[in-house]
Every structure is written in C-alpha cells, then in structure tokens.
Design a protein around this motif. Structure first.
Motif, PDB file in Angstrom:
ATOM      1  N   ASP A 146     -12.096  -0.732   3.498  1.00 53.85           N
ATOM      2  CA  ASP A 146     -11.067  -1.588   3.047  1.00 53.85           C
ATOM      3  C   ASP A 146     -10.558  -1.137   1.929  1.00 53.85           C
ATOM      4  OD1 ASP A 146     -12.205  -3.943   4.148  1.00 53.85           O
ATOM      5  OD2 ASP A 146     -13.860  -4.407   3.001  1.00 53.85           O
ATOM      6  N   TRP A 147     -10.789  -0.226   1.045  1.00 58.23           N
ATOM      7  CA  TRP A 147      -9.967   0.234   0.207  1.00 58.23           C
ATOM      8  C   TRP A 147      -8.741   1.264   0.950  1.00 58.23           C
ATOM      9  CZ3 TRP A 147      -8.521   5.435  -0.299  1.00 58.23           C
ATOM     10  CH2 TRP A 147      -7.829   6.074  -1.613  1.00 58.23           C
ATOM     11  N   ALA A 148      -9.237   1.788   1.629  1.00 61.54           N
ATOM     12  CA  ALA A 148      -8.265   2.714   2.945  1.00 61.54           C
ATOM     13  C   ALA A 148      -7.102   1.806   3.324  1.00 61.54           C
ATOM     14  CB  ALA A 148      -9.116   3.291   3.807  1.00 61.54           C
ATOM     15  N   GLU A 149      -7.559   0.671   3.646  1.00 62.88           N
ATOM     16  CA  GLU A 149      -6.447  -0.478   4.121  1.00 62.88           C
ATOM     17  C   GLU A 149      -5.530  -0.634   2.976  1.00 62.88           C
ATOM     18  OE1 GLU A 149      -5.906  -4.895   6.242  1.00 62.88           O
ATOM     19  OE2 GLU A 149      -8.022  -4.089   5.475  1.00 62.88           O
ATOM     20  N   ARG A 150      -6.042  -0.993   1.869  1.00 62.88           N
ATOM     21  CA  ARG A 150      -4.953  -1.335   0.798  1.00 62.88           C
ATOM     22  C   ARG A 150      -4.221  -0.032   0.419  1.00 62.88           C
ATOM     23  NH1 ARG A 150      -9.969  -3.787  -1.054  1.00 62.88           N
ATOM     24  NH2 ARG A 150     -10.395  -2.084  -2.588  1.00 62.88           N
ATOM     25  N   TYR A 151      -4.799   1.144   0.339  1.00 57.23           N
ATOM     26  CA  TYR A 151      -4.023   2.238   0.067  1.00 57.23           C
ATOM     27  C   TYR A 151      -2.903   2.592   0.885  1.00 57.23           C
ATOM     28  CZ  TYR A 151      -2.789   7.186  -0.088  1.00 57.23           C
ATOM     29  OH  TYR A 151      -2.146   8.394  -0.042  1.00 57.23           O
ATOM     30  N   TYR A 152      -3.108   2.361   2.200  1.00 59.52           N
ATOM     31  CA  TYR A 152      -1.981   2.700   3.087  1.00 59.52           C
ATOM     32  C   TYR A 152      -0.867   1.575   2.990  1.00 59.52           C
ATOM     33  CZ  TYR A 152      -4.296   6.469   5.138  1.00 59.52           C
ATOM     34  OH  TYR A 152      -4.847   7.944   5.382  1.00 59.52           O
ATOM     35  N   THR A 153      -1.373   0.313   2.607  1.00 60.05           N
ATOM     36  CA  THR A 153      -0.461  -0.859   2.315  1.00 60.05           C
ATOM     37  C   THR A 153       0.389  -0.377   1.152  1.00 60.05           C
ATOM     38  OG1 THR A 153      -1.800  -2.457   2.992  1.00 60.05           O
ATOM     39  CG2 THR A 153      -0.023  -3.251   1.755  1.00 60.05           C
ATOM     40  N   SER A 154      -0.216   0.260   0.201  1.00 62.23           N
ATOM     41  CA  SER A 154       0.584   0.443  -1.119  1.00 62.23           C
ATOM     42  C   SER A 154       1.706   1.778  -0.744  1.00 62.23           C
ATOM     43  CB  SER A 154      -0.249   0.888  -2.253  1.00 62.23           C
ATOM     44  OG  SER A 154      -1.061  -0.009  -2.579  1.00 62.23           O
ATOM     45  N   GLU A 155       1.096   2.715   0.115  1.00 65.10           N
ATOM     46  CA  GLU A 155       1.721   3.848   0.539  1.00 65.10           C
ATOM     47  C   GLU A 155       3.235   3.442   1.072  1.00 65.10           C
ATOM     48  OE1 GLU A 155       2.603   8.064   1.381  1.00 65.10           O
ATOM     49  OE2 GLU A 155       1.440   6.872  -0.216  1.00 65.10           O
ATOM     50  N   ARG A 156       2.987   2.519   2.109  1.00 67.21           N
ATOM     51  CA  ARG A 156       4.157   1.758   2.885  1.00 67.21           C
ATOM     52  C   ARG A 156       5.354   1.309   1.803  1.00 67.21           C
ATOM     53  NH1 ARG A 156       7.205  -1.746   5.735  1.00 67.21           N
ATOM     54  NH2 ARG A 156       7.293  -1.515   8.037  1.00 67.21           N
ATOM     55  N   GLU A 157       4.752   0.578   0.625  1.00 65.01           N
ATOM     56  CA  GLU A 157       5.684   0.079  -0.211  1.00 65.01           C
ATOM     57  C   GLU A 157       6.341   1.138  -1.089  1.00 65.01           C
ATOM     58  OE1 GLU A 157       3.198  -2.650  -2.543  1.00 65.01           O
ATOM     59  OE2 GLU A 157       2.902  -4.030  -0.821  1.00 65.01           O
ATOM     60  N   LEU A 158       5.448   2.129  -1.377  1.00 60.29           N
ATOM     61  CA  LEU A 158       5.995   3.414  -2.162  1.00 60.29           C
ATOM     62  C   LEU A 158       7.171   4.178  -1.233  1.00 60.29           C
ATOM     63  CD1 LEU A 158       2.686   4.578  -3.763  1.00 60.29           C
ATOM     64  CD2 LEU A 158       4.560   3.517  -4.988  1.00 60.29           C
ATOM     65  N   THR A 159       6.945   4.098  -0.102  1.00 61.56           N
ATOM     66  CA  THR A 159       7.886   4.904   0.837  1.00 61.56           C
ATOM     67  C   THR A 159       9.066   4.146   1.146  1.00 61.56           C
ATOM     68  OG1 THR A 159       6.023   5.868   2.056  1.00 61.56           O
ATOM     69  CG2 THR A 159       7.996   6.040   2.848  1.00 61.56           C
ATOM     70  N   LEU A 160       8.946   2.932   0.947  1.00 61.89           N
ATOM     71  CA  LEU A 160      10.210   1.816   1.235  1.00 61.89           C
ATOM     72  C   LEU A 160      11.035   2.146  -0.162  1.00 61.89           C
ATOM     73  CD1 LEU A 160       8.865  -1.112   2.730  1.00 61.89           C
ATOM     74  CD2 LEU A 160      10.361   0.502   3.974  1.00 61.89           C
ATOM     75  N   LYS A 161      10.232   2.326  -1.236  1.00 62.84           N
ATOM     76  CA  LYS A 161      11.065   2.558  -2.631  1.00 62.84           C
ATOM     77  C   LYS A 161      11.649   3.743  -2.557  1.00 62.84           C
ATOM     78  CE  LYS A 161      12.001   1.597  -6.873  1.00 62.84           C
ATOM     79  NZ  LYS A 161      12.549   2.676  -7.212  1.00 62.84           N
TER      80      LYS A 161
END
Length: 221
Positions: free
Chosen positions: A164-179
C-alpha cells in the motif's frame, strides 16, 4: 561466523536478510520461488536481485548454517529447495527487531539527467520524463494489484501494508515528475544563452566555495 564479527550480530548483505525473511515463513522454497515472491512484493521498494545474486547469497547462508537445502527430483526435472534453520530464524528475528535502519539510498537516473541538463535540451529532457511517468504508472498499477491480492490471506498483512505504501509512493513520484516537467520551462528561461560554438556556462570553482561560505554563515546565525 568470522572472528571479526561480533557474537550474536551477524554481518550480512541486505539481500541475504531479504532471503532469510522470505524463508522465515518456514516453507521450503526454490530460488525461483524466492525470486517470484520478491517480484510480487519487494521490487516496488527494494529492487529485485538477479538469479545469480540470489543463488550466491543462498550458498553463503547455507554455509553459515542459516539454511539447509535438498534436491527434489520430479521425473526428468529437479530443483533445489531451501529451508531456514532455527539459527537462521533467530538471526533474522534479531535483525528485524534490533538492527539499526540505514538511511535509504536514492539513485534516480532521471534526476541525474536533469542535473546534467546543460548537456541536453528541455525537449529531450521532457521526453525522457514522459517515459519515466509511463514506468511510474506501471509500477503504481502493479503495486495496487499486488496489494489487493495480498489482502486475500491474513498472513500477508504486513506485506500488504508495504505494498500500500508502494502504491502511494509511485503516486507521489508521478506528481513530482509532472512538476519537474513544468520546472524545465523556468530553467530554460534562466539558463545563460550561448552560441553553438560557445563553451557551456558553468560557475567557476571559486564561486562554489564563496557560496558555501555564505551558506555556512547563514547557518551559524
């Protein structure tokens, strides 16, 4: 155990602890089984070792007495099965309970390319980041799927938390990459304009040290 190793505190590579952890359920597993388990779970946050590394670490663990192995023959096919020993389980339990947690080591190839962006150009960097987003999306989707299936068995409760943590991590990684993609436009506007034959602009080392002094002075206030 070597003479230089403190009694009761075995020094093992992180991969070895992961393998002992996989076998701590006290089932016999082949190297293939272990690799599959790691792919289902740990690869999202710790990577997936090659088969050669897995078998190399398994041999080391067996030599220490932490594992036993036997060859199972099924007609024309045979495989080596590994089982944790009581001392191996004790060592893994002690590690899980008492060993200090090392700081995470981040190696981010996309960010390395951004840092050296003066050797590339914003369009190429953005294309690279779009590829990274595609990878992140796949990892997020896979982690979510594995987390959902981990919920099918109560014995995987802790593994599910990590997934579950990994799923949240990659969700955050996507947002950081868009930034990052947005930030490239600002970087392009600020970066010194040079001609085709001009030297790549880069601060003189004396300037680095002057900035370092200013930072230290600011921290001392």
């Amino acid at each position: 155990m070597t003479d230089s190793e403190p009694s009761g505190k075995p020094q093992l590579a992180a991969t070895s602890w992961a393998l002992l952890g996989m076998l701590s359920y006290e089932q016999e597993l082949s190297g293939y089984d272990i690799r599959k388990w790691i792919d289902w779970s740990m690869r999202f946050y710790y990577g997936s070792p090659a088969y050669s590394q897995i078998y190399s670490e398994l041999k080391k663990l067996e030599k220490r007495g932490y594992l036993t192995s036997r060859v199972e023959n099924n007609g024309t096919r045979s495989r080596r099965l590994y089982k944790i020993t009581p001392s191996g389980l004790d060592a893994a339990t002690q590690w899980a309970r008492e060993a200090p947690v090392e700081p995470p080591s981040l190696k981010h190839p996309a960010l390395l390319r951004i840092t050296l962006g003066h050797l590339s150009d914003p369009a190429a960097l953005k294309a690279m980041l779009q590829e990274h987003i595609a990878y992140v999306d796949q990892m997020q989707s896979d982690a979510a799927k594995e987390a959902r299936w981990a919920g099918a068995d109560p014995s995987w409760a802790y593994a599910k938390i990590a997934l579950d943590w990994a799923e949240r991590y990659y969700t955050s990684e996507r947002e950081l990459t868009l930034k990052l993609i947005k930030d490239l436009d600002e970087a392009e506007a600020k970066f010194p304009k040079v001609g085709e034959d001009a030297k790549i602009p880069w601060p003189d080392p004396t300037f680095w040290y002057e900035i370092e002094k200013q930072v230290e002075a600011e921290d001392a206030e």
